[in-house]
Write a protein that holds these residues in place. Sequence first.
Motif, PDB file in Angstrom:
ATOM      1  N   SER A 109      64.128  79.275  31.258  1.00  0.00           N
ATOM      2  CA  SER A 109      64.380  78.425  30.100  1.00  0.00           C
ATOM      3  C   SER A 109      65.729  78.758  29.480  1.00  0.00           C
ATOM      4  O   SER A 109      66.063  79.935  29.305  1.00  0.00           O
ATOM      5  CB  SER A 109      63.274  78.620  29.057  1.00  0.00           C
ATOM      6  OG  SER A 109      62.023  78.247  29.592  1.00  0.00           O
ATOM      7  N   PRO A 110      66.525  77.745  29.174  1.00  0.00           N
ATOM      8  CA  PRO A 110      67.835  78.002  28.571  1.00  0.00           C
ATOM      9  C   PRO A 110      67.707  78.473  27.122  1.00  0.00           C
ATOM     10  O   PRO A 110      66.612  78.555  26.557  1.00  0.00           O
ATOM     11  CB  PRO A 110      68.528  76.644  28.659  1.00  0.00           C
ATOM     12  CG  PRO A 110      67.411  75.657  28.646  1.00  0.00           C
ATOM     13  CD  PRO A 110      66.272  76.314  29.369  1.00  0.00           C
ATOM     14  N   GLU A 111      68.829  78.755  26.523  1.00  0.00           N
ATOM     15  CA  GLU A 111      68.842  79.187  25.127  1.00  0.00           C
ATOM     16  C   GLU A 111      68.313  78.090  24.201  1.00  0.00           C
ATOM     17  O   GLU A 111      68.417  76.902  24.495  1.00  0.00           O
ATOM     18  CB  GLU A 111      70.270  79.542  24.704  1.00  0.00           C
ATOM     19  CG  GLU A 111      70.812  80.817  25.314  1.00  0.00           C
ATOM     20  CD  GLU A 111      72.174  81.161  24.753  1.00  0.00           C
ATOM     21  OE1 GLU A 111      72.375  82.306  24.337  1.00  0.00           O
ATOM     22  OE2 GLU A 111      73.031  80.249  24.725  1.00  0.00           O
ATOM     23  N   PRO A 174      56.971  69.251  30.044  1.00  0.00           N
ATOM     24  CA  PRO A 174      57.821  69.924  29.056  1.00  0.00           C
ATOM     25  C   PRO A 174      57.778  71.442  29.232  1.00  0.00           C
ATOM     26  O   PRO A 174      56.827  71.994  29.795  1.00  0.00           O
ATOM     27  CB  PRO A 174      57.197  69.502  27.716  1.00  0.00           C
ATOM     28  CG  PRO A 174      56.462  68.242  28.016  1.00  0.00           C
ATOM     29  CD  PRO A 174      55.967  68.381  29.422  1.00  0.00           C
ATOM     30  N   ASP A 175      58.794  72.088  28.774  1.00  0.00           N
ATOM     31  CA  ASP A 175      58.870  73.542  28.859  1.00  0.00           C
ATOM     32  C   ASP A 175      57.609  74.175  28.261  1.00  0.00           C
ATOM     33  O   ASP A 175      57.046  73.674  27.288  1.00  0.00           O
ATOM     34  CB  ASP A 175      60.110  74.034  28.103  1.00  0.00           C
ATOM     35  CG  ASP A 175      60.421  75.486  28.399  1.00  0.00           C
ATOM     36  OD1 ASP A 175      59.757  76.351  27.799  1.00  0.00           O
ATOM     37  OD2 ASP A 175      61.303  75.742  29.233  1.00  0.00           O
ATOM     38  N   ASP A 176      57.164  75.270  28.866  1.00  0.00           N
ATOM     39  CA  ASP A 176      55.928  75.925  28.432  1.00  0.00           C
ATOM     40  C   ASP A 176      55.941  76.228  26.938  1.00  0.00           C
ATOM     41  O   ASP A 176      54.918  76.076  26.253  1.00  0.00           O
ATOM     42  CB  ASP A 176      55.717  77.231  29.205  1.00  0.00           C
ATOM     43  CG  ASP A 176      55.504  76.987  30.686  1.00  0.00           C
ATOM     44  OD1 ASP A 176      55.197  75.835  31.046  1.00  0.00           O
ATOM     45  OD2 ASP A 176      55.627  77.939  31.476  1.00  0.00           O
ATOM     46  N   LEU A 177      57.046  76.692  26.410  1.00  0.00           N
ATOM     47  CA  LEU A 177      57.120  77.039  24.993  1.00  0.00           C
ATOM     48  C   LEU A 177      56.884  75.818  24.111  1.00  0.00           C
ATOM     49  O   LEU A 177      56.252  75.919  23.050  1.00  0.00           O
ATOM     50  CB  LEU A 177      58.476  77.665  24.675  1.00  0.00           C
ATOM     51  CG  LEU A 177      58.761  79.021  25.333  1.00  0.00           C
ATOM     52  CD1 LEU A 177      60.202  79.429  25.112  1.00  0.00           C
ATOM     53  CD2 LEU A 177      57.803  80.082  24.780  1.00  0.00           C
ATOM     54  N   LEU A 178      57.355  74.651  24.530  1.00  0.00           N
ATOM     55  CA  LEU A 178      57.157  73.429  23.756  1.00  0.00           C
ATOM     56  C   LEU A 178      55.712  72.942  23.863  1.00  0.00           C
ATOM     57  O   LEU A 178      55.139  72.448  22.889  1.00  0.00           O
ATOM     58  CB  LEU A 178      58.105  72.337  24.243  1.00  0.00           C
ATOM     59  CG  LEU A 178      59.604  72.594  24.035  1.00  0.00           C
ATOM     60  CD1 LEU A 178      60.426  71.559  24.763  1.00  0.00           C
ATOM     61  CD2 LEU A 178      59.942  72.591  22.550  1.00  0.00           C
ATOM     62  N   ARG A 179      55.103  73.081  25.050  1.00  0.00           N
ATOM     63  CA  ARG A 179      53.731  72.595  25.244  1.00  0.00           C
ATOM     64  C   ARG A 179      52.731  73.333  24.367  1.00  0.00           C
ATOM     65  O   ARG A 179      51.685  72.791  24.032  1.00  0.00           O
ATOM     66  CB  ARG A 179      53.315  72.731  26.708  1.00  0.00           C
ATOM     67  CG  ARG A 179      54.033  71.800  27.650  1.00  0.00           C
ATOM     68  CD  ARG A 179      53.165  71.458  28.853  1.00  0.00           C
ATOM     69  NE  ARG A 179      52.619  72.624  29.512  1.00  0.00           N
ATOM     70  CZ  ARG A 179      53.205  73.277  30.509  1.00  0.00           C
ATOM     71  NH1 ARG A 179      54.397  72.887  30.924  1.00  0.00           N
ATOM     72  NH2 ARG A 179      52.632  74.308  31.082  1.00  0.00           N
ATOM     73  N   ARG A 180      53.036  74.551  24.008  1.00  0.00           N
ATOM     74  CA  ARG A 180      52.113  75.310  23.157  1.00  0.00           C
ATOM     75  C   ARG A 180      51.979  74.703  21.768  1.00  0.00           C
ATOM     76  O   ARG A 180      51.011  74.969  21.062  1.00  0.00           O
ATOM     77  CB  ARG A 180      52.591  76.756  23.029  1.00  0.00           C
ATOM     78  CG  ARG A 180      52.609  77.515  24.350  1.00  0.00           C
ATOM     79  CD  ARG A 180      53.251  78.874  24.180  1.00  0.00           C
ATOM     80  NE  ARG A 180      53.491  79.524  25.473  1.00  0.00           N
ATOM     81  CZ  ARG A 180      54.146  80.677  25.611  1.00  0.00           C
ATOM     82  NH1 ARG A 180      54.636  81.293  24.532  1.00  0.00           N
ATOM     83  NH2 ARG A 180      54.327  81.188  26.821  1.00  0.00           N
ATOM     84  N   GLN A 181      52.942  73.898  21.366  1.00  0.00           N
ATOM     85  CA  GLN A 181      52.948  73.323  20.022  1.00  0.00           C
ATOM     86  C   GLN A 181      52.589  71.839  20.020  1.00  0.00           C
ATOM     87  O   GLN A 181      52.719  71.186  18.987  1.00  0.00           O
ATOM     88  CB  GLN A 181      54.345  73.486  19.396  1.00  0.00           C
ATOM     89  CG  GLN A 181      54.956  74.855  19.520  1.00  0.00           C
ATOM     90  CD  GLN A 181      54.155  75.932  18.815  1.00  0.00           C
ATOM     91  OE1 GLN A 181      53.410  75.652  17.879  1.00  0.00           O
ATOM     92  NE2 GLN A 181      54.288  77.159  19.272  1.00  0.00           N
ATOM     93  N   ALA A 182      52.133  71.290  21.154  1.00  0.00           N
ATOM     94  CA  ALA A 182      51.985  69.832  21.220  1.00  0.00           C
ATOM     95  C   ALA A 182      50.895  69.432  22.197  1.00  0.00           C
ATOM     96  O   ALA A 182      50.424  70.234  23.012  1.00  0.00           O
ATOM     97  CB  ALA A 182      53.316  69.206  21.642  1.00  0.00           C
ATOM     98  N   GLU A 183      50.486  68.157  22.095  1.00  0.00           N
ATOM     99  CA  GLU A 183      49.683  67.521  23.135  1.00  0.00           C
ATOM    100  C   GLU A 183      50.645  66.867  24.128  1.00  0.00           C
ATOM    101  O   GLU A 183      51.810  66.615  23.792  1.00  0.00           O
ATOM    102  CB  GLU A 183      48.759  66.453  22.548  1.00  0.00           C
ATOM    103  CG  GLU A 183      47.623  66.991  21.704  1.00  0.00           C
ATOM    104  CD  GLU A 183      47.964  67.018  20.221  1.00  0.00           C
ATOM    105  OE1 GLU A 183      47.250  67.702  19.457  1.00  0.00           O
ATOM    106  OE2 GLU A 183      48.948  66.363  19.823  1.00  0.00           O
ATOM    107  N   ILE A 184      50.136  66.601  25.311  1.00  0.00           N
ATOM    108  CA  ILE A 184      50.967  65.934  26.311  1.00  0.00           C
ATOM    109  C   ILE A 184      50.299  64.637  26.741  1.00  0.00           C
ATOM    110  O   ILE A 184      49.077  64.486  26.669  1.00  0.00           O
ATOM    111  CB  ILE A 184      51.236  66.821  27.539  1.00  0.00           C
ATOM    112  CG1 ILE A 184      49.918  67.212  28.231  1.00  0.00           C
ATOM    113  CG2 ILE A 184      52.035  68.054  27.160  1.00  0.00           C
ATOM    114  CD1 ILE A 184      50.123  67.946  29.544  1.00  0.00           C
TER     115      ILE A 184
END
Length: 406
Positions: A109-111, A174-184
């Motif tokens: 994952s990028p910055e 979506p990036d794993d870090l983003l998926r933790r905060q959302a539904e897909i």
Amino acid sequence: MIRALILVLLLGSLGCWLDREHQAGRFQRVDELFLDFLVANARDRFVAADDHAVTSSPVVLVKMRVADKAEYAGWPPRPLDWQMVLKGLQAYNPAVVVVPETLFWGRPSPEFVNEAAQALVPFPSTVLGVEAQLAASREAPAFLGGLESSLPPFQKVQGDIGSVPPLGALIAAPDDLLRRQAEIGIAVPLDAKNADKLAYAMQESGHLLPTVLAQTLARFTQTPYATQRLLLGPGAGAYLSNGAFVPLSAAGEFVINTKQPVHEVDALHLMTSELADALSPQDKANLSGDKVIVIGTDDDAQSGLARLHAQALAQVLALPRLRLLPAWAQWIIWGAAGLTGLWLVLFVPRSKAILRGTLCIFAALVICFLAFQSSLIWCPPTIPAALIAVSTVFARIAGRRKQTLT
């Protein structure tokens, strides 16, 4: 009087029992079939809404314009860009944030991916798109890449699911870090044949999985998938909470008016909101409140995923809602059915009871049909129809005898 007293006791006991059974869901299927019939015959009420209704709906498109790509950290926009847009949006408390395009920038994952994920935390609900492709064959199982548990299947599906587009594979999530905060939700790239349609569900191994459109509407209307009902085939549509209805094609797709305007806000103005007050008063008014905010790239020349989703959501949320009569009004109708039963027993000759009772039930259904056609108001027919039917049988057995001349 004895006959009237017996009928009152009979109908009272029957009404209490039917009410308990109805609340337990025993007659739910009958009521659903009746509602499907009403909706199918009022289909034109759900086809289109006028411009004012759509533009006043709670949907806003936050667009990252292709013409401004030099202003971003990279193109497609990088995590830093998304972090800044999302932080600028936090002050407006949207109900649902929707990103149909897949937010994935490779491994590692990028910055600023973690910072972008943290910017999603204040939002009560976020829906992110998972890029998918259709299957060439319905027999082959879809590749879901371990995301099965993140895509809740529809629980109540009626009709033939064979016409629903089959899912081939999930290409990018979506990036794993983003998926933790959302539904897909599933998002299929547009093609020329389906430039004005968005799938509401995708078929996978005998189940239907939600797309971004379905996930967003479920979150905004607060409709659990256990209670949402999806009807396919003739009269297809999705029944959501509080009378919301989504008209669909037989294949479960929503047809979009691609020329329909929606509220738009330039994402660059949100990115610079902490440095300068770049948003106009109209932009602030559009963003404020419990809105559905759709974010994505847009070239202003043709409809991309973000714009199509914004247009579809605006059209759906501008449609009139189905209105179920409140409980007190249903009790009045039950009382009217009971009085109809008394009339059948006390004043209608036994020989004509069946015909008159049948006509009364038919007249009640016609009244309900006309009320729905004019105002989309409806009442479950099971209990009043049962009360009149039982009264009809009682009138045929113990009703008034026909007087004979002597």
